[in-house]
Design an enzyme around this catalytic site. Structure first.
Site, PDB file in Angstrom:
ATOM      1  N   LYS A 124      -6.045  -6.984  -8.484  1.00  0.00           N
ATOM      2  CA  LYS A 124      -6.242  -7.917  -7.501  1.00  0.00           C
ATOM      3  C   LYS A 124      -5.152  -7.643  -6.486  1.00  0.00           C
ATOM      4  O   LYS A 124      -4.027  -7.924  -6.885  1.00  0.00           O
ATOM      5  CB  LYS A 124      -6.417  -9.279  -7.904  1.00  0.00           C
ATOM      6  CG  LYS A 124      -6.590 -10.375  -6.936  1.00  0.00           C
ATOM      7  CD  LYS A 124      -8.070 -10.266  -6.347  1.00  0.00           C
ATOM      8  CE  LYS A 124      -8.267 -11.637  -5.373  1.00  0.00           C
ATOM      9  NZ  LYS A 124      -9.456 -11.506  -4.711  1.00  0.00           N
ATOM     10  N   GLY A 180       8.021   4.580  -4.356  1.00  0.00           N
ATOM     11  CA  GLY A 180       8.372   4.648  -2.931  1.00  0.00           C
ATOM     12  C   GLY A 180       7.299   4.266  -1.653  1.00  0.00           C
ATOM     13  O   GLY A 180       7.352   4.933  -0.782  1.00  0.00           O
ATOM     14  N   GLY A 181       6.174   3.847  -2.182  1.00  0.00           N
ATOM     15  CA  GLY A 181       5.189   3.256  -1.368  1.00  0.00           C
ATOM     16  C   GLY A 181       3.986   4.275  -1.171  1.00  0.00           C
ATOM     17  O   GLY A 181       3.179   4.006  -0.660  1.00  0.00           O
ATOM     18  N   LYS A 207      -3.541   1.966  -7.042  1.00  0.00           N
ATOM     19  CA  LYS A 207      -2.171   2.347  -7.280  1.00  0.00           C
ATOM     20  C   LYS A 207      -1.960   3.757  -8.179  1.00  0.00           C
ATOM     21  O   LYS A 207      -2.662   3.482  -9.097  1.00  0.00           O
ATOM     22  CB  LYS A 207      -1.210   1.073  -7.724  1.00  0.00           C
ATOM     23  CG  LYS A 207      -1.010   0.129  -6.756  1.00  0.00           C
ATOM     24  CD  LYS A 207      -0.074  -0.878  -7.283  1.00  0.00           C
ATOM     25  CE  LYS A 207       0.194  -2.024  -6.783  1.00  0.00           C
ATOM     26  NZ  LYS A 207       1.009  -2.935  -7.336  1.00  0.00           N
ATOM     27  N   ARG A 233      17.104   1.102 -13.228  1.00  0.00           N
ATOM     28  CA  ARG A 233      18.206   1.756 -12.684  1.00  0.00           C
ATOM     29  C   ARG A 233      18.771   0.676 -11.634  1.00  0.00           C
ATOM     30  O   ARG A 233      18.420  -0.285 -11.678  1.00  0.00           O
ATOM     31  CB  ARG A 233      17.781   3.100 -11.883  1.00  0.00           C
ATOM     32  CG  ARG A 233      16.665   2.823 -10.765  1.00  0.00           C
ATOM     33  CD  ARG A 233      16.086   3.771  -9.892  1.00  0.00           C
ATOM     34  NE  ARG A 233      14.884   3.599  -9.163  1.00  0.00           N
ATOM     35  CZ  ARG A 233      14.994   2.804  -8.060  1.00  0.00           C
ATOM     36  NH1 ARG A 233      15.840   2.091  -7.582  1.00  0.00           N
ATOM     37  NH2 ARG A 233      13.572   2.669  -7.542  1.00  0.00           N
TER      38      ARG A 233
END
Length: 351
Positions: A104, A67-68, A61, A195
């Site tokens: 993981k 936002g993917g 990541k 937020r």
């Protein structure tokens, strides 16, 4: 100047906006986290060594991600080697920061988040959970509350953990702590949003609490009058995100002028949107143009009401994802709550 920012401190936004730092912070606060790197991954070799230790599959990541974007799953060393360079490149292009971390990968989880309110006087409560597992490429499509994936024991524990964490880090205003929940009801911290979120209306409807109003009152320095025991939940609420995109053409964005519009209404139906007949949907922003929210006395009724409301919705001049959403709502596995974050890819994109 007499102006105050409505939200948490800038330091907390920066801290929690960085996913690897947020994970470290939450771990120190006693929140369960997914096994993975202690901070950032410095090299491909380090990623491979850690992946072999915690076992595949693993997920890479972007630390500054959202936002993917900047996310890749690897089921083998070969996939990890390939994904490492791709995620680094995506992170740099999308966020101007190529730092990444590794975790993981929890297979077939549910994505469940806890809405919190915290004032500047040390008071904090949660407003229950939202299940956001219906996603495409990590972008939420349909959200509902309560989550039918967790039992009351897990629900209570998640709420307590979220409140404890918020208090320990000194967070104020509204926020959401997002978790992955596995088949054993174990939950793991994923990220915290500092937020108001797109899906906040379903929490407002199920609790009767105006989250935006509470947010402004907290920012003004008022002491929160709500107590945890005051929070009551009524019925079941579901939200669908209406996007300007063509689901039959690989979800191709469809900006353009809306030539005709009819919005649904009725008991238990809420529509949040800024569009109107004559409005031009721009090409350079997020594709979401409306949210349709439905409340029923139970999940079955909420699905029926949402399906009816979306069928009533008319947006002319551009393509939208309404037909795709209707297919989800009519899917038998969705109806009986047999779904997870891979539902869209497995059930809807293979038809």
């Amino acid at each position: 100047m007499g102006i105050k920012f409505i939200g948490p401190s800038g330091d907390l936004i920066n801290l929690l906006g960085n996913k690897s730092k947020a994970k470290e912070t939450m771990k120190k606060a006693g929140v369960p986290v997914v096994p993975g790197s202690e901070g950032l991954i410095k090299s491909k070799e380090e990623a491979i060594e850690l992946a072999e230790k915690i076992k595949y599959p693993v997920i890479l990541k972007a630390s500054a991600g959202g936002g993917g974007r900047g996310i890749r799953i690897a089921y083998s060393k070969e996939e990890l080697e390939k994904s490492y360079d791709i995620v680094k490149q995506e992170a740099k292009i999308s966020f101007g920061d190529d730092s990444i971390y590794l975790e993981k990968f929890i297979e077939n989880p549910r994505h469940v988040e806890i809405q919190i309110l915290a004032d500047e006087h040390g008071n904090c409560i949660h407003l229950g959970e939202r299940d956001c597992s219906i996603q495409r490429r990590n972008q939420k499509i349909i959200e509902e509350t309560p989550s039918m994936a967790i039992n009351d024991k897990t629900r209570k524990k998640m709420g307590q953990v979220a409140v404890k964490a918020v208090k320990e880090i000194g967070y104020t205003n509204v926020g959401t702590i997002e978790f992955l929940v596995d088949k054993n009801q174990d939950f793991y911290f994923m990220e915290m949003n500092t937020r108001v979120q797109v899906e906040h209306p379903i929490t407002e409807m199920v609790t009767g609490i105006d989250i935006i109003k509470e947010q402004i009152k907290i920012a003004s320095g008022q002491k929160m009058l709500l107590k945890q025991e005051d929070i009551k939940f009524t019925g079941h609420v579901m939200e669908a995100r209406i996007n300007a995109e063509n689901s039959d053409k690989n979800f191709m964005p469809c900006p353009g002028k809306i030539t005709g519009l009819h919005l649904p209404g009725g008991n238990g139906i809420r529509v949040d949107t800024a569009i109107y007949a004559g409005y031009t949907v721009p090409a350079n922003y997020d594709a979401m143009i409306a949210k349709i929210i439905a409340q029923g006395k139970n999940r079955e009724e909420a699905i029926a009401k949402l399906r009816s409301a979306i069928a009533e919705l008319v947006i002319e001049g551009i393509d939208t994802n309404t037909d795709f959403i209707l297919k989800i709502l009519e899917n038998e596995n969705f109806k009986i709550n047999q779904y997870d974050t891979s539902f869209v890819e497995k059930e809807m994109l293979t038809i």
